[in-house]
Motif scaffolding. Structure first.
Motif, PDB file in Angstrom:
ATOM      1  N   SER A 241       0.846  -1.197   0.000  1.00 21.68           N
ATOM      2  CA  SER A 241       0.000   0.000   0.000  1.00 21.68           C
ATOM      3  C   SER A 241       0.881   1.246   0.000  1.00 21.68           C
ATOM      4  O   SER A 241       2.110   1.169  -0.062  1.00 21.68           O
ATOM      5  CB  SER A 241      -0.875  -0.004   1.256  1.00 21.68           C
ATOM      6  N   GLY A 242       0.229   2.402   0.112  1.00 22.13           N
ATOM      7  CA  GLY A 242       0.966   3.599   0.461  1.00 22.13           C
ATOM      8  C   GLY A 242       1.420   3.501   1.909  1.00 22.13           C
ATOM      9  O   GLY A 242       1.309   2.436   2.532  1.00 22.13           O
ATOM     10  N   VAL A 243       1.898   4.587   2.477  1.00 26.17           N
ATOM     11  CA  VAL A 243       2.419   4.531   3.840  1.00 26.17           C
ATOM     12  C   VAL A 243       1.583   5.404   4.767  1.00 26.17           C
ATOM     13  O   VAL A 243       0.872   6.315   4.340  1.00 26.17           O
ATOM     14  CB  VAL A 243       3.899   4.959   3.904  1.00 26.17           C
ATOM     15  N   GLY A 244       1.656   5.076   6.045  1.00 21.24           N
ATOM     16  CA  GLY A 244       0.985   5.856   7.070  1.00 21.24           C
ATOM     17  C   GLY A 244       1.960   6.190   8.175  1.00 21.24           C
ATOM     18  O   GLY A 244       2.958   5.485   8.372  1.00 21.24           O
ATOM     19  N   GLU A 245       1.660   7.244   8.905  1.00 18.65           N
ATOM     20  CA  GLU A 245       2.541   7.664   9.994  1.00 18.65           C
ATOM     21  C   GLU A 245       1.808   7.602  11.322  1.00 18.65           C
ATOM     22  O   GLU A 245       0.629   7.963  11.420  1.00 18.65           O
ATOM     23  CB  GLU A 245       3.045   9.086   9.763  1.00 18.65           C
ATOM     24  N   ILE A 246       2.512   7.126  12.338  1.00 22.04           N
ATOM     25  CA  ILE A 246       2.003   7.098  13.708  1.00 22.04           C
ATOM     26  C   ILE A 246       2.488   8.346  14.440  1.00 22.04           C
ATOM     27  O   ILE A 246       3.685   8.615  14.490  1.00 22.04           O
ATOM     28  CB  ILE A 246       2.499   5.851  14.459  1.00 22.04           C
ATOM     29  N   LEU A 247       1.564   9.095  14.984  1.00 20.71           N
ATOM     30  CA  LEU A 247       1.910  10.242  15.835  1.00 20.71           C
ATOM     31  C   LEU A 247       1.536   9.854  17.254  1.00 20.71           C
ATOM     32  O   LEU A 247       0.391  10.018  17.692  1.00 20.71           O
ATOM     33  CB  LEU A 247       1.159  11.495  15.383  1.00 20.71           C
ATOM     34  N   ALA A 248       2.502   9.261  17.959  1.00 20.30           N
ATOM     35  CA  ALA A 248       2.229   8.712  19.287  1.00 20.30           C
ATOM     36  C   ALA A 248       2.073   9.825  20.313  1.00 20.30           C
ATOM     37  O   ALA A 248       2.818  10.810  20.315  1.00 20.30           O
ATOM     38  CB  ALA A 248       3.359   7.771  19.705  1.00 20.30           C
ATOM     39  N   ALA A 249       1.100   9.624  21.203  1.00 26.56           N
ATOM     40  CA  ALA A 249       0.880  10.605  22.265  1.00 26.56           C
ATOM     41  C   ALA A 249       1.848  10.406  23.419  1.00 26.56           C
ATOM     42  O   ALA A 249       2.001  11.279  24.266  1.00 26.56           O
ATOM     43  CB  ALA A 249      -0.555  10.502  22.768  1.00 26.56           C
ATOM     44  N   ALA A 250       2.510   9.250  23.432  1.00 29.47           N
ATOM     45  CA  ALA A 250       3.460   8.953  24.503  1.00 29.47           C
ATOM     46  C   ALA A 250       4.880   9.034  23.946  1.00 29.47           C
ATOM     47  O   ALA A 250       5.104   9.291  22.762  1.00 29.47           O
ATOM     48  CB  ALA A 250       3.184   7.556  25.065  1.00 29.47           C
ATOM     49  N   GLU A 251       5.862   8.787  24.834  1.00 30.27           N
ATOM     50  CA  GLU A 251       7.258   8.878  24.438  1.00 30.27           C
ATOM     51  C   GLU A 251       7.578   7.877  23.334  1.00 30.27           C
ATOM     52  O   GLU A 251       8.381   8.136  22.444  1.00 30.27           O
ATOM     53  CB  GLU A 251       8.153   8.620  25.653  1.00 30.27           C
ATOM     54  N   PHE A 252       6.954   6.716  23.386  1.00 27.99           N
ATOM     55  CA  PHE A 252       7.010   5.786  22.266  1.00 27.99           C
ATOM     56  C   PHE A 252       5.677   5.053  22.188  1.00 27.99           C
ATOM     57  O   PHE A 252       4.859   5.105  23.105  1.00 27.99           O
ATOM     58  CB  PHE A 252       8.192   4.822  22.351  1.00 27.99           C
ATOM     59  N   TYR A 253       5.450   4.392  21.072  1.00 32.24           N
ATOM     60  CA  TYR A 253       4.133   3.848  20.744  1.00 32.24           C
ATOM     61  C   TYR A 253       3.914   2.511  21.443  1.00 32.24           C
ATOM     62  O   TYR A 253       3.941   1.455  20.831  1.00 32.24           O
ATOM     63  CB  TYR A 253       4.030   3.721  19.230  1.00 32.24           C
ATOM     64  N   ASP A 254       3.690   2.564  22.767  1.00 35.83           N
ATOM     65  CA  ASP A 254       3.468   1.343  23.521  1.00 35.83           C
ATOM     66  C   ASP A 254       1.984   0.968  23.486  1.00 35.83           C
ATOM     67  O   ASP A 254       1.173   1.597  22.798  1.00 35.83           O
ATOM     68  CB  ASP A 254       3.984   1.491  24.952  1.00 35.83           C
ATOM     69  N   PHE A 255       1.604  -0.066  24.245  1.00 36.52           N
ATOM     70  CA  PHE A 255       0.229  -0.573  24.205  1.00 36.52           C
ATOM     71  C   PHE A 255      -0.776   0.513  24.579  1.00 36.52           C
ATOM     72  O   PHE A 255      -1.790   0.699  23.900  1.00 36.52           O
ATOM     73  CB  PHE A 255       0.100  -1.778  25.149  1.00 36.52           C
ATOM     74  N   ASP A 256      -0.501   1.248  25.651  1.00 33.40           N
ATOM     75  CA  ASP A 256      -1.441   2.274  26.086  1.00 33.40           C
ATOM     76  C   ASP A 256      -1.562   3.393  25.063  1.00 33.40           C
ATOM     77  O   ASP A 256      -2.659   3.922  24.825  1.00 33.40           O
ATOM     78  CB  ASP A 256      -1.009   2.856  27.439  1.00 33.40           C
ATOM     79  N   ALA A 257      -0.435   3.772  24.445  1.00 28.13           N
ATOM     80  CA  ALA A 257      -0.484   4.823  23.431  1.00 28.13           C
ATOM     81  C   ALA A 257      -1.314   4.385  22.230  1.00 28.13           C
ATOM     82  O   ALA A 257      -2.020   5.186  21.613  1.00 28.13           O
ATOM     83  CB  ALA A 257       0.936   5.192  22.988  1.00 28.13           C
ATOM     84  N   LYS A 258      -1.244   3.086  21.897  1.00 24.45           N
ATOM     85  CA  LYS A 258      -1.985   2.575  20.745  1.00 24.45           C
ATOM     86  C   LYS A 258      -3.486   2.553  20.994  1.00 24.45           C
ATOM     87  O   LYS A 258      -4.283   2.976  20.162  1.00 24.45           O
ATOM     88  CB  LYS A 258      -1.529   1.140  20.416  1.00 24.45           C
ATOM     89  N   TYR A 259      -3.878   2.029  22.169  1.00 27.52           N
ATOM     90  CA  TYR A 259      -5.278   1.687  22.354  1.00 27.52           C
ATOM     91  C   TYR A 259      -6.005   2.487  23.422  1.00 27.52           C
ATOM     92  O   TYR A 259      -7.228   2.474  23.469  1.00 27.52           O
ATOM     93  CB  TYR A 259      -5.394   0.188  22.677  1.00 27.52           C
ATOM     94  N   ASN A 260      -5.258   3.177  24.282  1.00 29.51           N
ATOM     95  CA  ASN A 260      -5.907   3.857  25.405  1.00 29.51           C
ATOM     96  C   ASN A 260      -5.713   5.366  25.418  1.00 29.51           C
ATOM     97  O   ASN A 260      -6.240   6.031  26.302  1.00 29.51           O
ATOM     98  CB  ASN A 260      -5.396   3.276  26.733  1.00 29.51           C
ATOM     99  N   ASN A 261      -4.962   5.900  24.466  1.00 30.21           N
ATOM    100  CA  ASN A 261      -4.691   7.334  24.466  1.00 30.21           C
ATOM    101  C   ASN A 261      -5.281   7.956  23.205  1.00 30.21           C
ATOM    102  O   ASN A 261      -4.789   7.734  22.100  1.00 30.21           O
ATOM    103  CB  ASN A 261      -3.188   7.602  24.543  1.00 30.21           C
ATOM    104  N   ALA A 262      -6.334   8.717  23.375  1.00 30.33           N
ATOM    105  CA  ALA A 262      -7.038   9.309  22.231  1.00 30.33           C
ATOM    106  C   ALA A 262      -6.190  10.331  21.487  1.00 30.33           C
ATOM    107  O   ALA A 262      -6.512  10.714  20.352  1.00 30.33           O
ATOM    108  CB  ALA A 262      -8.336   9.966  22.706  1.00 30.33           C
ATOM    109  N   ASP A 263      -5.096  10.776  22.103  1.00 24.07           N
ATOM    110  CA  ASP A 263      -4.254  11.778  21.447  1.00 24.07           C
ATOM    111  C   ASP A 263      -3.289  11.156  20.428  1.00 24.07           C
ATOM    112  O   ASP A 263      -2.652  11.871  19.668  1.00 24.07           O
ATOM    113  CB  ASP A 263      -3.449  12.566  22.489  1.00 24.07           C
ATOM    114  N   SER A 264      -3.140   9.825  20.442  1.00 23.63           N
ATOM    115  CA  SER A 264      -2.343   9.173  19.412  1.00 23.63           C
ATOM    116  C   SER A 264      -3.118   9.225  18.101  1.00 23.63           C
ATOM    117  O   SER A 264      -4.323   8.976  18.059  1.00 23.63           O
ATOM    118  CB  SER A 264      -2.062   7.710  19.784  1.00 23.63           C
ATOM    119  N   LYS A 265      -2.419   9.551  17.021  1.00 27.96           N
ATOM    120  CA  LYS A 265      -3.088   9.729  15.733  1.00 27.96           C
ATOM    121  C   LYS A 265      -2.330   9.013  14.622  1.00 27.96           C
ATOM    122  O   LYS A 265      -1.140   8.713  14.760  1.00 27.96           O
ATOM    123  CB  LYS A 265      -3.196  11.222  15.389  1.00 27.96           C
TER     124      LYS A 265
END
Length: 354
Positions: A241-265
């Protein structure tokens, strides 16, 4: 034309049990009900296989209270699921299985091995590709020979932590701080830590050892987190596919940043240095083919400010939740979720014809 019976597996015994229950709702929603009758089987965190009656039960969690147990027969002559309801036994022939299972004991070749024994066609990567892709250390060993840049690493075995000073000395001889510490076999960044000094490194190693006996200590890569979806393999050409970017709300994209933090985009088709997106796509296909991938995978990278592409990891059953990158990337490429799921099911049906 008579409908085929599709078994949909979800839940599982891994740390990603809840994510699987979220993913499967979306998968079920996009399976063509004119072509397939569905048999929904949830696997509890304790490992019990339970027939599930509806998506509603999955959403509210009541499926775990079901009384009908399900056994996927390994007998290649049966190709069936055995349902046990008290003293009553029912045999349901299965035409295809979609194992919407993330993490250990689901995405790591174990369930795939059972399906190979049963000779029931199934969606996704086979035993080898599932196992080596789940194991970050062995993925790295394979990628080392590809010419694809990846983070440098030091492997550590759990038993070596009895001599913690020696392990720390080996890491410090190779890398400056900070470093990342990861269990080799774990999903959704469980047990992953960033260590800024010797004390944090020791804590991180002990935490990773709780999740697996094999541990990776990696150099820190400063870059943007970029993901690419892959489709195909087997007797089909591999497409990226094309590519996508993770803008993690935490210092790195851990489990909570992925699924529990609405600020991750997530951002589809982000602006990258010239040629970087195409280099990601080519590297994603190369890694997928190197592990003998089939069906689907999401391949994750870092892109540095100078456009250097650095491989991070491959996921052979990527999330299908409402916020998951894999289906979003294919939708951006003009392939709807209905088309994507149908494509995966059709490929599965031809699995043993290659």
């Amino acid at each position: 034309m008579s409908k085929k019976t599709a078994v949909v597996l979800f839940g599982g015994q891994s740390s990603e049990h809840v994510v699987s229950c979220m993913s499967v709702v979306n998968v079920i929603d996009h399976i063509n009900k004119d072509k397939y009758d569905l048999l929904l089987i949830g696997i509890t965190e304790e490992g019990h296989w339970i027939k599930t009656e509806s998506v509603k039960e999955i959403k509210d969690g009541t499926w775990r209270e079901g009384s009908v147990r399900a056994i996927l027969s390994p007998d290649a002559g049966m190709g069936a699921v055995i349902l046990l309801d008290g003293t009553k036994t029912e045999l349901v022939e299965a035409d295809v299985v979609f194992p919407v299972l993330h993490g250990l004991l689901g995405e790591d070749g174990t369930v795939q091995g059972l399906l190979e024994l049963s000779r029931i066609p199934y969606v996704g990567c086979g035993v080898l590709s599932s196992a080596v892709s789940m194991d970050k250390l062995y993925t790295k060993i394979i990628v080392d020979d590809l010419g694809v840049r990846q983070a440098a690493y030091v492997p550590v075995m759990r038993h070596q932590l009895k001599n913690m000073e020696q392990v720390i000395a080996r890491v410090e001889e190779r890398f400056d701080y900070p470093v990342f510490v990861k269990p080799s076999n774990a999903g959704s960044s469980k047990g992953v830590s960033r260590a800024e000094d010797k004390k944090e490194l020791e804590t991180a190693l002990l935490e990773a050892a709780r999740h697996d006996r094999k541990i990776l200590v990696e150099e820190m890569i400063v870059g943007r987190e970029i993901e690419c979806a892959v489709l195909g393999g087997g007797n089909q050409p591999v497409k990226a596919s094309g590519v996508g970017e993770i803008l993690a709300a935490a210092e790195f994209y851990d489990f909570d940043a992925k699924y529990n933090n609405a600020d991750s985009k997530t951002v589809i088709d982000p602006q990258l240095p010239d040629g970087a997106a195409e280099r990601v796509r080519e590297a994603a296909k190369a890694v997928f083919q190197a592990v003998d991938g089939r069906g689907l995978a999401r391949v994750d990278f870092f892109v540095k400010s100078d456009g250097t592409v650095v491989f991070n990891e491959i996921n052979t059953m990527p999330g299908f939740t409402a916020i998951s990158m894999y289906p979003m990337l294919w939708e951006a490429a003009g392939i709807s979720k209905d088309q994507l799921v149908n494509c995966l099911m059709e490929d599965a049906l031809s699995r043993f014809d290659d």
